[in-house]
Design a protein around this motif. Structure first.
Motif, PDB file in Angstrom:
ATOM      1  N   UNK A 148      -3.348   9.606  -0.455  1.00 14.48           N
ATOM      2  CA  UNK A 148      -3.392   8.385   1.253  1.00 14.48           C
ATOM      3  C   UNK A 148      -3.272   7.021   0.451  1.00 14.48           C
ATOM      4  N   UNK A 149      -3.665   7.090  -0.478  1.00 14.18           N
ATOM      5  CA  UNK A 149      -4.567   5.257  -1.158  1.00 14.18           C
ATOM      6  C   UNK A 149      -3.233   5.056  -1.774  1.00 14.18           C
ATOM      7  N   UNK A 150      -2.199   5.825  -1.979  1.00 14.28           N
ATOM      8  CA  UNK A 150      -1.500   4.919  -3.243  1.00 14.28           C
ATOM      9  C   UNK A 150       0.373   4.486  -2.080  1.00 14.28           C
ATOM     10  N   UNK A 151      -0.059   5.894  -1.359  1.00  9.89           N
ATOM     11  CA  UNK A 151       1.097   5.430   0.349  1.00  9.89           C
ATOM     12  C   UNK A 151       0.753   4.521   0.497  1.00  9.89           C
ATOM     13  N   UNK A 152      -0.560   4.062   1.034  1.00 13.87           N
ATOM     14  CA  UNK A 152      -1.198   2.648   1.922  1.00 13.87           C
ATOM     15  C   UNK A 152      -0.590   1.560   1.165  1.00 13.87           C
ATOM     16  N   UNK A 153      -0.756   1.746  -0.203  1.00 12.77           N
ATOM     17  CA  UNK A 153      -0.920   0.268  -0.912  1.00 12.77           C
ATOM     18  C   UNK A 153       0.621   0.600  -1.183  1.00 12.77           C
ATOM     19  N   UNK A 154       1.891   0.911  -1.603  1.00 10.64           N
ATOM     20  CA  UNK A 154       2.637   1.169  -1.711  1.00 10.64           C
ATOM     21  C   UNK A 154       3.622   0.338  -0.208  1.00 10.64           C
ATOM     22  N   UNK A 155       3.475   1.114   0.580  1.00 10.62           N
ATOM     23  CA  UNK A 155       3.272   0.687   2.588  1.00 10.62           C
ATOM     24  C   UNK A 155       3.457  -1.355   2.208  1.00 10.62           C
ATOM     25  N   UNK A 156       2.085  -1.661   2.232  1.00 11.19           N
ATOM     26  CA  UNK A 156       1.589  -2.997   1.920  1.00 11.19           C
ATOM     27  C   UNK A 156       2.889  -3.555   1.416  1.00 11.19           C
ATOM     28  N   UNK A 157       3.214  -2.747   0.241  1.00  8.19           N
ATOM     29  CA  UNK A 157       4.377  -4.009  -0.433  1.00  8.19           C
ATOM     30  C   UNK A 157       5.490  -3.480  -0.114  1.00  8.19           C
ATOM     31  N   UNK A 158       5.861  -3.026   0.380  1.00  5.71           N
ATOM     32  CA  UNK A 158       7.047  -2.656   0.982  1.00  5.71           C
ATOM     33  C   UNK A 158       7.101  -3.608   2.747  1.00  5.71           C
ATOM     34  N   UNK A 159       6.066  -3.589   3.443  1.00  2.00           N
ATOM     35  CA  UNK A 159       6.213  -4.425   4.283  1.00  2.00           C
ATOM     36  C   UNK A 159       6.098  -5.771   4.522  1.00  2.00           C
ATOM     37  N   UNK A 196       8.659  -6.152   5.872  1.00  6.08           N
ATOM     38  CA  UNK A 196       8.617  -6.042   7.660  1.00  6.08           C
ATOM     39  C   UNK A 196       8.703  -4.608   8.460  1.00  6.08           C
ATOM     40  N   UNK A 197       7.636  -4.858   9.559  1.00  4.66           N
ATOM     41  CA  UNK A 197       7.581  -3.562  10.427  1.00  4.66           C
ATOM     42  C   UNK A 197       8.875  -3.197  10.675  1.00  4.66           C
ATOM     43  N   UNK A 207      12.212   5.333   2.829  1.00  5.08           N
ATOM     44  CA  UNK A 207      11.981   3.666   2.172  1.00  5.08           C
ATOM     45  C   UNK A 207      11.090   3.829   1.364  1.00  5.08           C
ATOM     46  N   UNK A 208       9.546   4.491   1.459  1.00  7.70           N
ATOM     47  CA  UNK A 208       8.473   4.748   1.225  1.00  7.70           C
ATOM     48  C   UNK A 208       8.712   5.683  -0.052  1.00  7.70           C
ATOM     49  N   UNK A 209       9.384   7.036   0.219  1.00  6.16           N
ATOM     50  CA  UNK A 209       8.119   7.093  -0.629  1.00  6.16           C
ATOM     51  C   UNK A 209      10.022   7.648  -1.467  1.00  6.16           C
ATOM     52  N   UNK A 213      -2.390   0.043   6.828  1.00  4.21           N
ATOM     53  CA  UNK A 213      -2.211  -0.862   6.161  1.00  4.21           C
ATOM     54  C   UNK A 213      -2.933  -1.836   6.597  1.00  4.21           C
ATOM     55  N   UNK A 214      -3.305  -2.206   7.798  1.00  4.06           N
ATOM     56  CA  UNK A 214      -3.016  -3.660   8.141  1.00  4.06           C
ATOM     57  C   UNK A 214      -4.801  -3.084   7.999  1.00  4.06           C
TER      58      UNK A 214
END
Length: 231
Positions: free
Chosen positions: A8-19, A23-24, A31-33, A57-58
């Motif tokens: 979950x931590x790796x996914x959240x970190x990648x999500x922050x980069x993508x965001x 953006x939202x 895209x995240x995968x 992520x927030x």
């Protein structure tokens, strides 16, 4: 990437980069995968929905805000440092400003700083209820101050996705806005100053000026209350 190598931590970190990049509106599990070199189903195994992902992520980026030590710092210095840190975090991650208005955001990272805000203003001498008001006022001010830059990022991104020349459209809009502003005396005078490189640009140090004005007001209120109790 097999799902059992994801966390979950790796996914959240990648999500922050993508965001931060898209953006939202640009955040989706496909895209995240792809960013993670995995399948979308593997991401869903850890985090069920996009709303959950935005919430996680927030909450994670609240840990970027340094917490002042109230045992060694006076309340006003602590309040300045904490509010400035919040504002800097919101500016680095402009999607969070939008998420406040479209998602239910909560978690231990955000709660830690909410609790710290209350502690700062209770340390200043406010009652619990007034400390709540003071903390909410400063957070609202930090969010509002970050809204302009966040809106600019969002607008540029939307125009670029539509295949338009964002810089040209923005320049044209600023030209028309400047022509309109020039019809009003105070705005016209501001346009002639070195600081006003373009109409609608906030003056330098606007956040610092506003924050110190808020804290001045808090301090004056506390002083008045103390004086009233002595009389």
């Amino acid at each position: 990437m097999p799902r059992d190598t994801l966390t979950a931590d790796r996914i959240v970190h990648a999500a922050i980069e993508l965001l931060d990049e898209e953006g939202l509106d640009g955040l989706n599990m496909r895209s995240l995968a792809k960013r993670l070199g995995s399948a979308a189903t593997a991401v869903y195994w850890h985090i069920k929905t996009k709303d959950d992902l935005v919430r996680l992520a927030s909450d994670a980026i609240w840990h970027e805000v340094e917490a002042p030590d109230l045992a060694t710092t006076d309340w006003r210095t602590a309040a300045t440092a904490h509010a400035t840190g919040m504002h800097a975090m919101l500016t680095r991650h402009p999607w969070l400003v939008q998420a406040f208005g479209s998602h239910f955001l909560h978690g231990p990272g955000q709660a830690l700083h909410n609790d710290l805000s209350l502690a700062i203003y209770e340390e200043a001498g406010f009652t619990a209820d007034d400390a709540d008001q003071a903390a909410a006022t400063v957070l609202t001010f930090a969010l509002g101050s970050a809204l302009g830059p966040a809106a600019q990022v969002s607008l540029n991104r939307r125009l670029s996705r539509n295949g338009t020349d964002a810089e040209r459209l923005m320049a044209d809009a600023m030209t028309r806005a400047t022509e309109t502003a020039a019809q009003f005396p105070r705005l016209r005078a501001r346009l002639g100053t070195p600081a006003a490189t373009e109409y609608a640009a906030a003056p330098d140090n606007t956040f610092a000026f506003g924050l110190q004005s808020l804290l001045d007001g808090f301090e004056a209120r506390l002083t008045g209350e103390r004086t009233g109790r002595r009389e």
